[in-house]
Design an enzyme around this catalytic site. Structure first.
Site, PDB file in Angstrom:
ATOM      1  N   GLN A 164       0.838  -1.198   0.000  1.00 17.89           N
ATOM      2  CA  GLN A 164       0.000   0.000   0.000  1.00 17.89           C
ATOM      3  C   GLN A 164       0.876   1.253   0.000  1.00 17.89           C
ATOM      4  O   GLN A 164       0.590   2.230  -0.692  1.00 17.89           O
ATOM      5  CB  GLN A 164      -0.924  -0.009   1.227  1.00 17.89           C
ATOM      6  CG  GLN A 164      -2.018   1.046   1.190  1.00 17.89           C
ATOM      7  CD  GLN A 164      -2.994   0.839   0.033  1.00 17.89           C
ATOM      8  OE1 GLN A 164      -3.318  -0.286  -0.313  1.00 17.89           O
ATOM      9  NE2 GLN A 164      -3.428   1.924  -0.576  1.00 17.89           N
ATOM     10  N   ALA A 186      -5.581   4.637  -0.908  1.00 19.36           N
ATOM     11  CA  ALA A 186      -5.623   4.842   0.544  1.00 19.36           C
ATOM     12  C   ALA A 186      -4.220   5.083   1.090  1.00 19.36           C
ATOM     13  O   ALA A 186      -3.227   4.590   0.543  1.00 19.36           O
ATOM     14  CB  ALA A 186      -6.227   3.615   1.215  1.00 19.36           C
ATOM     15  N   SER A 191      -6.040   1.010   4.487  1.00 21.00           N
ATOM     16  CA  SER A 191      -6.750   0.100   3.593  1.00 21.00           C
ATOM     17  C   SER A 191      -7.205  -1.135   4.357  1.00 21.00           C
ATOM     18  O   SER A 191      -6.420  -1.792   5.042  1.00 21.00           O
ATOM     19  CB  SER A 191      -5.851  -0.340   2.438  1.00 21.00           C
ATOM     20  OG  SER A 191      -6.480  -1.407   1.736  1.00 21.00           O
ATOM     21  N   HIS A 193      -7.867  -3.845   3.170  1.00 20.30           N
ATOM     22  CA  HIS A 193      -7.263  -5.046   2.577  1.00 20.30           C
ATOM     23  C   HIS A 193      -6.073  -5.555   3.392  1.00 20.30           C
ATOM     24  O   HIS A 193      -5.716  -6.723   3.294  1.00 20.30           O
ATOM     25  CB  HIS A 193      -6.858  -4.783   1.126  1.00 20.30           C
ATOM     26  CG  HIS A 193      -8.037  -4.729   0.191  1.00 20.30           C
ATOM     27  ND1 HIS A 193      -8.581  -5.858  -0.363  1.00 20.30           N
ATOM     28  CD2 HIS A 193      -8.794  -3.690  -0.246  1.00 20.30           C
ATOM     29  CE1 HIS A 193      -9.621  -5.512  -1.128  1.00 20.30           C
ATOM     30  NE2 HIS A 193      -9.768  -4.201  -1.060  1.00 20.30           N
ATOM     31  N   ASP A 200     -12.246  -8.151  -3.012  1.00 16.90           N
ATOM     32  CA  ASP A 200     -12.977  -7.492  -4.090  1.00 16.90           C
ATOM     33  C   ASP A 200     -13.389  -8.569  -5.090  1.00 16.90           C
ATOM     34  O   ASP A 200     -12.574  -9.416  -5.455  1.00 16.90           O
ATOM     35  CB  ASP A 200     -12.087  -6.463  -4.798  1.00 16.90           C
ATOM     36  CG  ASP A 200     -11.679  -5.319  -3.878  1.00 16.90           C
ATOM     37  OD1 ASP A 200     -12.456  -4.983  -2.969  1.00 16.90           O
ATOM     38  OD2 ASP A 200     -10.576  -4.773  -4.076  1.00 16.90           O
ATOM     39  N   GLU A 249     -19.194   0.839  -2.853  1.00 15.76           N
ATOM     40  CA  GLU A 249     -18.348  -0.154  -3.520  1.00 15.76           C
ATOM     41  C   GLU A 249     -19.021  -1.531  -3.443  1.00 15.76           C
ATOM     42  O   GLU A 249     -18.727  -2.320  -2.551  1.00 15.76           O
ATOM     43  CB  GLU A 249     -16.962  -0.234  -2.851  1.00 15.76           C
ATOM     44  CG  GLU A 249     -16.086   0.974  -3.087  1.00 15.76           C
ATOM     45  CD  GLU A 249     -14.629   0.744  -2.650  1.00 15.76           C
ATOM     46  OE1 GLU A 249     -13.849   1.696  -2.765  1.00 15.76           O
ATOM     47  OE2 GLU A 249     -14.290  -0.366  -2.206  1.00 15.76           O
ATOM     48  N   HIS A 252     -16.719  -4.703  -2.880  1.00 16.39           N
ATOM     49  CA  HIS A 252     -15.801  -4.899  -1.757  1.00 16.39           C
ATOM     50  C   HIS A 252     -16.513  -5.628  -0.608  1.00 16.39           C
ATOM     51  O   HIS A 252     -17.345  -5.049   0.090  1.00 16.39           O
ATOM     52  CB  HIS A 252     -15.263  -3.536  -1.290  1.00 16.39           C
ATOM     53  CG  HIS A 252     -14.315  -3.609  -0.129  1.00 16.39           C
ATOM     54  ND1 HIS A 252     -12.949  -3.429  -0.255  1.00 16.39           N
ATOM     55  CD2 HIS A 252     -14.535  -3.847   1.185  1.00 16.39           C
ATOM     56  CE1 HIS A 252     -12.374  -3.551   0.936  1.00 16.39           C
ATOM     57  NE2 HIS A 252     -13.321  -3.804   1.838  1.00 16.39           N
TER      58      HIS A 252
HETATM   59 ZN   LIG Z   1     -11.616  -3.450  -1.849  1.00 20.04          ZN
END
Ligand SMILES: [Zn+2]
Length: 276
Positions: A164, A186, A191, A193, A200, A249, A252
């Site tokens: 990231q 981000a 994030s 993630h 996703d 989103e 996500h």
């Molecule tokens: Zn995502």
């Protein structure tokens, strides 16, 4: 050497992490041993029923106590560098990372595994990984979708702090400032993630893209209506942008466990609201 230097550091960061791609074991069977009731007298059965009732009362009580024990958002932060809030429970299934709450820069989930689901790409890269419990639940979700003739594909799961950071630095250089970079990516630590609890997803009907139109596809609708049964929520909902800090989103997914996911789905809440 020159060629190597020109490589994006994001690629290097990814390459450095590709060594670890364990596979999730099959989801454990939860078969229970069942007694043969014909061997028991009616008295015993009654006694067992009372016992069961006591057990379920106790379970309900435990459940309520568990609910009360859920950490509130305020309880799970500390002040980090630059006065930014850092979460103190990164390993919690209910951890909240967002634009106000960063994950520790050294946080790496220790149980990352690759879910056995179709992806939009072939390479063995870290973004196929999720935490073990989330990976197993994702497999169940995808299996049920297939049974109902819904074809979805996974696109992006775990992302390390370093990756990231590399993406963000690349964008800051490309767009001229961190502020501009933050519009498309981000800040490191912000994030979701990085938790290993997000994936996703997309579909051929959305042209394998992570786009808002996915929410209107047959696959997007199925996921929105069924994900909670497997412990997943659509994390960034339409109309909740002020609370989550992110645009809608539909692609996500975030794992929070079946109990929290069902509650959040039925009450049309966000994870932030659930934990307030
Ligand atoms: Zn995502």
């Amino acid at each position: 050497m020159k060629l190597f230097k020109k490589m994006s550091i994001g690629v290097i960061a990814l390459a450095a992490l590709t060594a670890c791609t364990p596979t999730v074991n099959q989801v454990e069977d939860h078969e229970q041993t069942v007694k043969n009731p014909s061997e028991e007298t009616a008295d015993h059965l009654q006694e067992n029923n009372d016992e069961n009732k006591k057990d379920s009362d106790q379970a309900a009580k435990n459940n309520n106590e568990e609910k009360k024990k859920l950490p509130t958002l305020a309880e799970t932060i500390t002040k980090g560098e630059n006065g930014k809030d850092v979460v103190t429970n990164p390993n919690d299934i209910l951890v909240v990372a967002n634009k106000e709450r960063r994950l520790p820069s050294d946080y790496i989930p220790d149980d990352l595994a690759e879910p056995n689901v179709p992806f939009t790409f072939e390479e063995d890269v870290p973004k196929k990984l999720m935490r073990k419990e989330a990976a197993a639940a994702l497999e169940s979700l995808f299996n049920q979708a297939e049974k109902e003739n819904i074809h979805i594909l996974a696109q992006s799961g775990y992302r390390s702090y370093e990756t990231q950071q590399a993406i963000f630095a690349y964008n800051a250089k490309r767009y001229g400032s961190e502020e501009e970079a933050n519009k498309v990516s981000a800040y490191p630590g912000e994030s979701e993630h990085q938790t290993g609890l997000s994936m996703d997803i997309t579909s051929s009907s959305a042209e394998y893209q992570l786009v808002e139109a996915f929410g209107e596809t047959k696959e997007g609708r199925w996921v929105a209506e069924n994900a909670h049964k497997f412990g997943y929520i659509v994390r960034y909902q339409k109309g909740k942008e002020q609370i989550t800090g992110y645009q809608y989103e539909p692609w996500h997914l975030r794992y929070v466990g079946i109990e929290a996911a069902s509650h959040i789905y039925k009450q049309n809440m966000t994870l932030e609201e659930y934990l307030q």
